[in-house]
Design a protein around this motif. Structure first.
Motif, short mmCIF file in Angstrom:
data_model
loop_
_atom_site.label_atom_id
_atom_site.label_comp_id
_atom_site.label_asym_id
_atom_site.label_seq_id
_atom_site.Cartn_x
_atom_site.Cartn_y
_atom_site.Cartn_z
N ARG A 192 0.83 -1.22 0.00
CA ARG A 192 0.00 0.00 0.00
C ARG A 192 0.86 1.26 0.00
O ARG A 192 0.38 2.35 -0.32
CB ARG A 192 -0.96 -0.01 1.18
N ARG A 193 2.15 1.13 0.35
CA ARG A 193 3.06 2.29 0.30
C ARG A 193 4.14 2.02 -0.74
O ARG A 193 3.95 1.20 -1.64
CB ARG A 193 3.62 2.57 1.70
N GLN A 197 9.29 2.33 1.98
CA GLN A 197 8.58 1.89 3.19
C GLN A 197 8.55 0.37 3.33
O GLN A 197 7.91 -0.16 4.21
CB GLN A 197 7.14 2.42 3.18
N THR A 282 -2.95 4.19 -4.33
CA THR A 282 -2.78 5.05 -3.17
C THR A 282 -1.77 6.16 -3.43
O THR A 282 -1.01 6.11 -4.40
CB THR A 282 -2.30 4.24 -1.94
N LEU A 284 0.90 8.81 -0.85
CA LEU A 284 1.41 8.99 0.51
C LEU A 284 1.17 10.42 0.98
O LEU A 284 1.44 11.38 0.26
CB LEU A 284 2.90 8.68 0.58
N ASP A 285 0.68 10.53 2.22
CA ASP A 285 0.57 11.84 2.85
C ASP A 285 1.93 12.24 3.42
O ASP A 285 2.89 11.45 3.42
CB ASP A 285 -0.48 11.80 3.96
N ASP A 287 2.94 12.50 6.37
CA ASP A 287 3.41 11.68 7.48
C ASP A 287 3.76 10.26 7.07
O ASP A 287 4.10 9.42 7.91
CB ASP A 287 2.36 11.64 8.59
N GLY A 288 3.69 9.95 5.77
CA GLY A 288 4.06 8.63 5.27
C GLY A 288 2.93 7.63 5.22
O GLY A 288 3.13 6.50 4.76
N SER A 289 1.74 8.02 5.67
CA SER A 289 0.61 7.10 5.62
C SER A 289 -0.01 7.10 4.22
O SER A 289 0.09 8.08 3.47
CB SER A 289 -0.44 7.48 6.66
N ALA A 290 -0.64 5.97 3.87
CA ALA A 290 -1.22 5.82 2.54
C ALA A 290 -2.71 6.14 2.58
O ALA A 290 -3.41 5.79 3.52
CB ALA A 290 -1.00 4.40 2.04
N ARG A 291 -3.17 6.80 1.53
CA ARG A 291 -4.61 7.06 1.39
C ARG A 291 -5.02 6.67 -0.02
O ARG A 291 -4.25 6.75 -0.98
CB ARG A 291 -4.92 8.52 1.65
#
Length: 429
Positions: A192-193, A197, A282, A284-285, A287-291
């Motif tokens: 997902r990233r 990551q 996806t 990455l934001d 902060d490294g999180s995936a959306r």
């Protein structure tokens, strides 16, 4: 005399036994209790069969197991044959070293379709774990592996290897036979990233570039600018370098191992069985999180293996951290007289070697807590309890007979052919 019971005979269990021996010398008796009649846990049924050098650490555990004050007590099921409460009454300390043998649930529509399996079951299948020997995975059509860690690489590598590439491994015959007849033209590894990551180590990634009939495929567009690699730690940088090499060098081989980054599975579909995985692209934001971006596509697949992590099974009455999937504990202390070590303590993180300092830290806490011991029955009490319940306890000497029989049954070039049922193990003593 101090009496200690350790539940689980994997690396965490044996390192803890070794540490308690060094702390207490001859003034301790340790029983290592396991549900299976065979020891070594993750070493036997979790480490990939073509990674024999890693399995060699079991020789260290064997040295501990053969000492006079440590006993392997196999074929004893916690809860059925002896409860935690009973063990706490018999031993000065009880240590939960049960690992994290259960798959983290794949919370997706269609996750219950035939053809979807967790990595614990799939790895257990090719490693001959009695719980998973009858899995019979679908090996005709594309495969999707969900996750970006080393277990995902193990699954992809095993699916892609030729029979000759398993020479010297201890993959069980039923898995080798099934893989010999498999037709899996593509193996897609979903993450997902992005490449920066991943939780994949250089050795395991490098092995994919050496396969006879399979080629790893990475899209250049998924790779960050090469100058960004400088911020990574050295191991991660080596791993990403492998991905860059895969992107730069393609080969014409019948099986493609496709790294699909920035890809989040959102559903699994099919008519009575897996036929496709629906994936959302996806981003990455900061902060490294995936959306999710809303862009979706389908990957045809007959097999889906979820490699998204593991959980320690809870025990009724024992504090449990459901979010982390492990026993609730304060640096290893669960409740008076009860401790947790290894993955059961910290969750499924770290390497096999991480369990050694963990075991020594728990031994220090036990030493501080139990003093000279409380005059409990220990081993004699356990034997009396198990005898009253008709339990057929398996010792380490019994395991050595099982070991000898497995080695004798090995196909040419293999170190052993594992027994894949408890009944066969018990019959080989």
């Amino acid at each position: 005399m101090r009496h200690i019971a350790i539940i689980g005979s994997g690396p965490a269990g044996y390192y803890t036994a070794e540490a308690c021996q060094k702390s207490f010398g001859d003034e301790v008796r340790i029983d290592i209790i396991d549900r299976l009649p065979v020891p070594f846990g993750l070493i036997r049924t979790g480490v990939a069969p073509d990674h024999q050098s890693i399995k060699g650490v079991s020789r260290r555990y064997e040295a501990t197991a053969l000492t006079d004050n440590v006993r392997f007590a196999g074929n004893v099921t916690l809860g059925k044959d002896a409860s935690i409460e009973e063990l706490l009454g018999l031993y000065d300390a009880v240590v939960l070293a049960t690992g994290a043998p259960n798959d983290r649930p794949l919370d997706l529509p269609g996750a219950d379709l035939p053809g979807v399996t967790g990595s614990a079951a799939f790895v257990g299948w090719y490693n001959g774990h009695p719980d998973h020997a009858a899995l019979a995975p679908a090996l005709n059509g594309g495969a999707v592996v969900i996750g970006n860690g080393n277990v995902a690489l193990d699954v992809a590598r095993v699916l892609a290897k030729t029979e000759s590439e398993f020479a010297g491994s201890d993959i069980v015959n039923h898995a080798l036979d099934a893989l010999r007849g498999a037709t899996v033209p593509s193996i897609t590894i979903l993450g997902r990233r992005g490449p920066h990551q991943i939780a994949m180590t250089p050795k395991e990634l490098g092995e994919l570039g050496e396969l006879e009939r399979a080629v790893p495929v990475v899209d250049y567009a998924d790779l960050p600018p090469v100058e960004d690699d400088a911020a990574l730690d050295p191991g991660q940088r080596k791993s990403v370098t492998h991905l860059r090499n895969f992107a730069a060098h393609s080969a014409d081989k019948p099986i493609r191992i496709i790294f699909d980054f920035f890809a989040m599975p959102v559903a699994i579909e099919g008519d009575g069985k897996v036929e496709r995985v629906i994936v959302e692209r996806t981003a990455l934001d900061a902060d490294g999180s995936a959306r999710g971006t809303g862009e979706t596509y389908a990957i045809p697949a007959g097999l889906v293996v979820s490699c998204i992590g593991y959980r320690t099974p809870p025990i009724p009455g024992i504090p449990y951290d459901d979010r982390a999937g492990r026993f609730a504990n304060d640096e290893g202390r669960v409740m008076p007289g009860l401790y947790a070590v290894g993955w059961a303590r910290r969750g499924p993180t770290g390497t096999i070697g991480t369990n050694r300092p963990d075991g020594f830290a728990i031994a220090e806490k036990i030493a501080a807590d139990i003093g000279e011991g409380a005059g409990k029955q220990g081993r004699a009490g356990l034997d009396s309890l198990l005898q009253s319940r008709g339990v057929d306890l398996v010792t380490f000497r019994d395991w050595q007979k099982i070991d000898t029989a497995e080695i004798a049954a090995a196909r040419a070039g293999a170190p052993r052919e594992k027994f894949t049922s408890v009944e066969a193990m018990l019959g080989a003593r």
